[in-house]
Write an enzyme that holds these catalytic residues in place. Sequence first.
Site, mmCIF file in Angstrom:
data_model
loop_
_atom_site.group_PDB
_atom_site.id
_atom_site.type_symbol
_atom_site.label_atom_id
_atom_site.label_comp_id
_atom_site.label_asym_id
_atom_site.label_seq_id
_atom_site.Cartn_x
_atom_site.Cartn_y
_atom_site.Cartn_z
ATOM 1 N N HIS A 1 9.894 -25.971 4.340
ATOM 2 C CA HIS A 1 9.177 -27.378 3.900
ATOM 3 C C HIS A 1 8.583 -27.153 2.301
ATOM 4 O O HIS A 1 7.920 -27.935 1.971
ATOM 5 C CB HIS A 1 8.296 -27.611 4.634
ATOM 6 N N GLU B 1 0.827 -1.164 -0.168
ATOM 7 C CA GLU B 1 0.206 0.112 0.101
ATOM 8 C C GLU B 1 0.789 1.298 0.052
ATOM 9 O O GLU B 1 0.614 2.376 -0.650
ATOM 10 C CB GLU B 1 -1.025 0.150 1.023
ATOM 11 N N LYS C 1 -13.457 -0.834 -4.386
ATOM 12 C CA LYS C 1 -14.512 -0.523 -3.169
ATOM 13 C C LYS C 1 -15.845 0.123 -4.128
ATOM 14 O O LYS C 1 -16.720 -0.262 -4.007
ATOM 15 C CB LYS C 1 -14.197 0.387 -1.929
HETATM 16 C C1 F6R Z 1 -6.046 1.463 3.647
HETATM 17 C C2 F6R Z 1 -6.077 0.015 4.517
HETATM 18 C C3 F6R Z 1 -7.115 -0.725 3.899
HETATM 19 C C4 F6R Z 1 -8.288 -0.943 4.818
HETATM 20 C C5 F6R Z 1 -9.244 -1.994 4.483
HETATM 21 C C6 F6R Z 1 -10.670 -2.099 5.284
HETATM 22 O O1 F6R Z 1 -5.312 2.229 4.175
HETATM 23 O O2 F6R Z 1 -5.272 -0.202 5.210
HETATM 24 O O3 F6R Z 1 -6.503 -2.276 4.056
HETATM 25 O O4 F6R Z 1 -8.030 -0.818 6.115
HETATM 26 O O5 F6R Z 1 -9.504 -1.779 2.990
HETATM 27 O O6 F6R Z 1 -11.168 -0.710 5.381
HETATM 28 P P1 F6R Z 1 -11.549 -0.144 6.883
HETATM 29 O O7 F6R Z 1 -10.080 -0.137 7.419
HETATM 30 O O8 F6R Z 1 -12.116 1.273 6.536
HETATM 31 O O9 F6R Z 1 -12.465 -1.134 7.388
#
Ligand code: F6R
Length: 359
Positions: free
Chosen positions: A259, A243, A352
């Site tokens: 392994h 990220e 998303k």
């Molecule tokens: C973005 C990040 C992602 C979010 C994941 C879930 O910085 O780290 O891995 O954590 O998409 O979103 P949240 O944390 O808002 O539930």
Amino acid sequence: MAASPSESTDLRLDADTIAAVDVSDMLADVVGLPEHLRDALWKVESANMQPWDSPGGLVVAGMGGSAVGGALARAMLGDHASRPVLASRAYGLPAWTTPDTTVLCASYSGDTEETLACYEAAGALGARRVAVCSGGKLATLARADGVPVIPVAGGFQPRAAVAYMTVAALEVAALCGAGPRMGAEIDVAADHLEHLVVEWGADGADDCEAKALARALYDSVPVIAGSGLTTPIAYRWKTQFNENAKIPAFMNELPELCHNEVVGWQEAPALGRFAAVFLDDSDTHPRVKERFALTRELIGEQATGTFVVESRGHTAVERVLSLVLLGDLVSLYVAVLRGTDPTPVDVLVSLKERLAASA
Ligand code: F6R
């Protein structure tokens, strides 16, 4: 668009160079870890929860940067966990979850669909629920249902709220009888981290561990290995390389990787540049320590580099957080060396949005 690494071959990592690439100042959130830990303890306190008894233990339901706190808390508890404590990253709860289990629904945004599904599932089951979030649908639902909400400070990337999520998981584990209170250890760890921030931060020596490791890794695919306490940290390193630096990265654990994965290094040079990082700890099993050394030796010619990184500190809380801080900084410095702003995660946001459109 990221500059090619060759455009930044001077590999500078002074404060000005970092600031010029880290335009959204992810660094401030990373080095804010000690302060976040202290604030997180207050935030849990503000939810005003009295202890309760959950013989079924604790499930921390969340995804990505919000789930990792549950896994890190589990590593910190170690043998002191008297009941199951588990981070679960899925649309549903583990099959063994019962009304006797506490479910901590952890979502920084409060809008992550998998976590919201777990919130509903836990409610349907009659399990005790707690939410930790900065707002969103999770906060709205929890408030309407009379479920306690641990607030998290706003304005972070979810992955930068790791201290808040970890402390929430530790404190809820204690409240539901799955582990001891760790408030004092968390405070001590925050002080310890202040020193490491000075040593490894932007104003730290140019050859400090964080900067040296970033220079050694910036043009390779990092393959991170952990064992025991360091396994969830290896996962944190992998996801932070993904990220922050926007590069592929992989993780595995010992002894398991001895392994299988160890054989896969044979053809690695034909496919690309891969570097191995082993996350070691004072509590690592002595035979695993031998395996670190032997594996390093055996893959040494195929890897662009092999590195062993030791956790720092006395308590498990200090040691886990020392490696979390180091990995966060190394991934940020790799981003800088590659000319990539560490903060935005455009692909994740677009994924998303597209999923939401089809819901
Ligand atoms: C973005 C990040 C992602 C979010 C994941 C879930 O910085 O780290 O891995 O954590 O998409 O979103 P949240 O944390 O808002 O539930």
